[in-house]
Design a protein around this motif. Structure first.
Motif, PDB file in Angstrom:
ATOM      1  N   GLU A   7     100.496  27.907   4.152  1.00  0.00           N
ATOM      2  CA  GLU A   7     100.770  28.812   3.044  1.00  0.00           C
ATOM      3  C   GLU A   7     100.976  28.017   1.757  1.00  0.00           C
ATOM      4  OE1 GLU A   7     103.093  29.058   5.953  1.00  0.00           O
ATOM      5  OE2 GLU A   7     101.282  30.008   6.755  1.00  0.00           O
ATOM      6  N   MET A   8     100.694  28.652   0.618  1.00  0.00           N
ATOM      7  CA  MET A   8     100.968  28.022  -0.674  1.00  0.00           C
ATOM      8  C   MET A   8     102.473  27.910  -0.876  1.00  0.00           C
ATOM      9  SD  MET A   8      98.284  28.985  -3.687  1.00  0.00           S
ATOM     10  CE  MET A   8      98.084  30.726  -3.396  1.00  0.00           C
ATOM     11  N   THR A   9     102.902  26.765  -1.388  1.00  0.00           N
ATOM     12  CA  THR A   9     104.334  26.542  -1.586  1.00  0.00           C
ATOM     13  C   THR A   9     104.796  26.944  -2.978  1.00  0.00           C
ATOM     14  OG1 THR A   9     103.916  24.248  -2.245  1.00  0.00           O
ATOM     15  CG2 THR A   9     104.376  24.670   0.084  1.00  0.00           C
ATOM     16  N   ASP A  10     103.871  27.097  -3.932  1.00  0.00           N
ATOM     17  CA  ASP A  10     104.206  27.643  -5.245  1.00  0.00           C
ATOM     18  C   ASP A  10     102.932  28.149  -5.893  1.00  0.00           C
ATOM     19  OD1 ASP A  10     102.893  25.348  -6.146  1.00  0.00           O
ATOM     20  OD2 ASP A  10     104.762  24.271  -6.539  1.00  0.00           O
ATOM     21  N   ARG A  11     103.038  28.754  -7.027  1.00  0.00           N
ATOM     22  CA  ARG A  11     101.873  29.327  -7.699  1.00  0.00           C
ATOM     23  C   ARG A  11     100.999  28.213  -8.273  1.00  0.00           C
ATOM     24  NH1 ARG A  11     102.568  34.748  -8.521  1.00  0.00           N
ATOM     25  NH2 ARG A  11     100.964  34.787 -10.132  1.00  0.00           N
ATOM     26  N   PRO A  12      99.664  28.395  -8.292  1.00  0.00           N
ATOM     27  CA  PRO A  12      98.781  27.392  -8.881  1.00  0.00           C
ATOM     28  C   PRO A  12      99.157  27.115 -10.334  1.00  0.00           C
ATOM     29  CG  PRO A  12      97.519  29.043  -7.682  1.00  0.00           C
ATOM     30  CD  PRO A  12      98.922  29.543  -7.747  1.00  0.00           C
ATOM     31  N   ARG A  13      99.025  25.865 -10.740  1.00  0.00           N
ATOM     32  CA  ARG A  13      99.418  25.440 -12.083  1.00  0.00           C
ATOM     33  C   ARG A  13      98.206  24.840 -12.793  1.00  0.00           C
ATOM     34  NH1 ARG A  13     101.029  20.383 -13.184  1.00  0.00           N
ATOM     35  NH2 ARG A  13     101.502  20.024 -10.982  1.00  0.00           N
ATOM     36  N   TYR A  37      96.740  23.150  -6.680  1.00  0.00           N
ATOM     37  CA  TYR A  37      97.164  24.034  -5.593  1.00  0.00           C
ATOM     38  C   TYR A  37      97.977  23.228  -4.591  1.00  0.00           C
ATOM     39  CZ  TYR A  37      93.736  27.472  -7.217  1.00  0.00           C
ATOM     40  OH  TYR A  37      93.026  28.374  -7.962  1.00  0.00           O
ATOM     41  N   ARG A  38      99.061  23.808  -4.132  1.00  0.00           N
ATOM     42  CA  ARG A  38      99.886  23.149  -3.119  1.00  0.00           C
ATOM     43  C   ARG A  38      99.998  24.052  -1.884  1.00  0.00           C
ATOM     44  NH1 ARG A  38     102.523  21.571  -7.923  1.00  0.00           N
ATOM     45  NH2 ARG A  38     102.613  19.307  -8.171  1.00  0.00           N
ATOM     46  N   TRP A  39      99.648  23.489  -0.749  1.00  0.00           N
ATOM     47  CA  TRP A  39      99.712  24.190   0.525  1.00  0.00           C
ATOM     48  C   TRP A  39     100.530  23.355   1.511  1.00  0.00           C
ATOM     49  CZ3 TRP A  39      97.179  28.927   1.380  1.00  0.00           C
ATOM     50  CH2 TRP A  39      96.290  29.330   0.374  1.00  0.00           C
ATOM     51  N   ARG A  40     101.040  24.013   2.526  1.00  0.00           N
ATOM     52  CA  ARG A  40     101.859  23.309   3.512  1.00  0.00           C
ATOM     53  C   ARG A  40     101.684  23.985   4.872  1.00  0.00           C
ATOM     54  NH1 ARG A  40     107.216  20.544   2.599  1.00  0.00           N
ATOM     55  NH2 ARG A  40     108.294  20.440   4.615  1.00  0.00           N
TER      56      ARG A  40
END
Length: 465
Positions: free
Chosen positions: A201-207, A215-218
Motif C-alpha cells: 500500500e502507499m504510505t503517503d500521497r504522491p509528491r 511514490y512511496r509503497w510498502r
C-alpha cells in the motif's frame, strides 16, 4: 527522490559481463565466503548463501524517455555464517558505491554476481546492512524457452515489471530466489503525469516537485523477489474495498479503460470468495493491473497481479488471486515444486467455474483426462518441474488434476479442510511437495503414496487413483 549515484574511488564496475577487481580489499578475514548460489540444484547460480534478507529499501528514479534508471538499494540482512564476503544478484548497470554497515566496502562483478567484500568479517548471526548505488539502462531477460521476456521491461510510457523466475536482478541487487523472503519499501521517482505502482500500500500521497513525482509503497508481509514490482506508466485507477473490507486497487492503461470497473469488481468478489475456501486473505490489499504491453502472460505480483496487454477473464483473475495464497503466502524453496503454485491456481480456476454454476471441476477434469495415452501432458511429470521447461502445461493442468484426484479419494469435507489447514499452518512460510502429501495423509487417515506417485511423478497416464 532516489539518491544520486556517486562514483567511488574504492572500486568500480562496468555492466554485466565485465569483471572489476576489488581495490583496497581488506586483509584475510576469519569468516568464509557466502555461497554464490542459494542451493537450488536446478538454478545453481540463482540466489546466494551465507545470509538471510529481512528487508529491502529501494529508491529508484526512472525516466522512460531515456530509459535511464538510477537506484540505491539498502538491504537489511542477518549473517547465517561468519562472512568474509557475500554475493548479490544484479544484471547490468554500473555500480558506483557499496557500503556495509555504513562503511565503504570493496566489490567485484562477474556476470550477474556482485560480490561484496566488507572491511571486516561479519559474525554469524549478526544483523547488517548493505547499500548499493547503481545506474544504467535496465534490460529484461529474454529467454528462448517457454519463459519469454520478463524482469524490468521498458514500455513506451514506463515499464512493465514481472520477474518470475529470476528477473528481479534486472532492476535491483538482491538475493534473487524464492527461498529468501523479505519485506519491502519502495520510493519511486518518475516524470510528473506518470503513476508508479508497487506491492503493498502507499504510505503517503504522491509528491510532485520539479517535474517529477515520488511514490512511496510498502509491503510488510514477506515476499519473494520475483513478485516485487514497480510497474509504471499512464494508468486510470479505481480504489475502494471488497465487501469484507480488504483494500482493493485496480489500475488500467487508458487503452483498457472499459475494463477498469470489471477488474475492480471481480478482483474484490473473487478475493472474498477465496477467503471462504482457502482461509483468511493473507495480505492487506488486493486488486490488479492491466498494462498496454503484450507480454502474453499474467503474473501474480503480490497484492497486484499484472495482466500484460489484455483484458483478463474471470478464470485468469481467479488464477492469479489464488496465487496470493499458493505461491505468495506459501512459497516454494526449490523450483522443482512449482506445481504447488501453478497446479493449485489452475484448480482454483475450476473451483471458480463450479462456484459460478458453469462447468464443475469434475467435468473439467474428465475433459482433460480424455487426452490419449500419448498426449504430451502424460510425458511430463509435474511433481518435478524441469528447469529447461519450467512452465510446462503439465505443471498447471496435471497439477490441478492431481488435486481433483485427491478430492475424489478423500472426499469434499476432508479436501476443503486440507486446503485451509495447508494455508494456515504454512502462512508466510515455505512448502514442499512432501509437506503437502504428509498433511493430506494425516488429515485423511489414508495411505496416498500411490495416488501422488501416479499423478505427480510417473511419465504416463494414470490408470486409476
Amino acid at each position: 527522490m532516489a539518491t544520486t549515484v556517486l562514483l567511488c574511488a574504492l572500486a568500480c564496475s562496468g555492466p554485466d559481463g565485465t569483471t572489476a577487481p576489488a581495490t583496497g580489499a581488506p586483509p584475510a578475514a576469519t569468516g568464509s565466503p557466502g555461497a554464490p548460489g542459494i542451493g537450488d540444484p536446478d538454478f545453481p547460480s540463482d540466489g546466494n548463501g551465507g545470509y538471510d534478507v529481512e528487508r529491502y529499501r529501494l529508491e529508484i528514479d526512472y525516466d522512460p524517455g531515456s530509459r535511464h534508471l538510477s537506484g540505491v538499494t539498502v538491504i537489511e540482512a542477518k549473517a547465517a555464517q561468519a562472512l568474509s564476503r557475500f554475493n548479490l544478484d544484479l544484471s547490468g548497470f554500473t555500480v558506483g558505491r557499496v557500503a556495509v554497515n555504513g562503511g565503504p566496502a570493496a566489490f567485484e562483478r562477474s556476470g550477474h554476481e556482485l560480490t561484496v567484500i566488507p572491511s571486516g568479517p561479519l559474525p554469524s548471526g549478526a544483523a547488517f546492512t548493505v547499500e548499493v548505488a547503481y545506474a544504467g539502462e535496465p534490460e529484461p531477460v529474454r529467454d528462448s524457452s517457454n519463459l519469454g521476456t520478463y524482469g524490468f521491461i521498458p514500455t513506451k510510457d514506463g515499464a512493465f515489471v514481472t520477474c518470475e523466475p529470476n528477473g528481479a536482478r534486472t532492476w535491483f541487487p538482491g538475493n534473487d530466489h524464492p527461498a529468501d523472503k523479505a519485506r519491502y519499501e519502495f520510493e519511486i521517482t518518475v516524470p510528473a503525469g506518470l503513476t508508479a505502482l508497487a506491492n503493498g500500500e502507499m504510505t503517503d500521497r504522491p509528491r510532485t516537485t520539479g517535474g517529477k513525482t515520488v511514490y512511496r509503497w510498502r509491503e510488510d508481509h514477506p515476499m519473494v523477489t520475483y513478485l516485487a514490482t514497480m510497474t509504471l506508466g499512464r494508468f486510470e485507477l479505481r480504489e475502494g474495498t471488497t465487501a469484507s473490507g480488504i483494500k482493493n486497487l485496480a489500475a488500467v492503461d487508458p487503452r483498457f479503460r472499459d475494463s477498469l470497473d470489471d477488474l475492480h469488481t471481480l478482483s474484490g468478489k473473487i478475493t472474498d470468495y477465496w477467503a471462504t475456501v482457502f482461509g483468511p486473505y493473507p495480505f492487506s490489499s488486493t486488486g490488479g493491473v492491466v498494462d498496454d504491453f503484450s507480454a502474453g502472460y499474467a503474473l501474480e505480483n503480490q497484492t497486484k497481479p499484472m495482466y500484460g496487454g489484455f483484458d483478463p477473464g474471470e478464470d485468469i483473475i481467479a488464477h492469479e488471486l489464488a496465487h496470493q495464497w499458493f505461491g505468495n503466502s506459501l512459497s516454494i524453496r526449490r523450483w522443482k515444486d512449482l506445481w504447488l503454485n501453478e497446479g493449485f491456481a489452475t484448480y482454483a480456476e475450476w473451483l471458480w467455474s463450479e462456484h459460478e454454476g458453469d462447468a464443475t471441476a469434475e467435468e473439467i477434469f474428465r475433459r482433460r483426462y480424455e487426452a490419449g495415452p500419448d498426449a504430451a501432458i502424460w510425458k511430463y511429470a509435474p511433481g518435478r518441474a524441469r528447469p529447461d521447461d519450467l512452465f510446462n502445461a503439465s505443471v498447471y493442468t496435471r497439477g490441478g488434476m492431481t488435486l481433483h484426484a485427491l478430492r475424489q479419494r478423500i472426499g469434499d469435507q476432508v479436501f476443503f479442510e486440507l486446503l485451509k489447514t495447508w494455508t494456515a499452518e504454512h502462512k508466510y512460510g515455505y512448502v514442499t511437495t512432501e509437506d503437502f502429501t504428509a498433511l493430506a495423509e494425516r488429515l485423511s487417515g489414508k495411505q496416498l503414496d500411490a495416488l501422488f506417485d501416479a499423478w505427480l511423478f510417473q511419465e504416463r497416464k494414470p490408470a486409476t487413483w
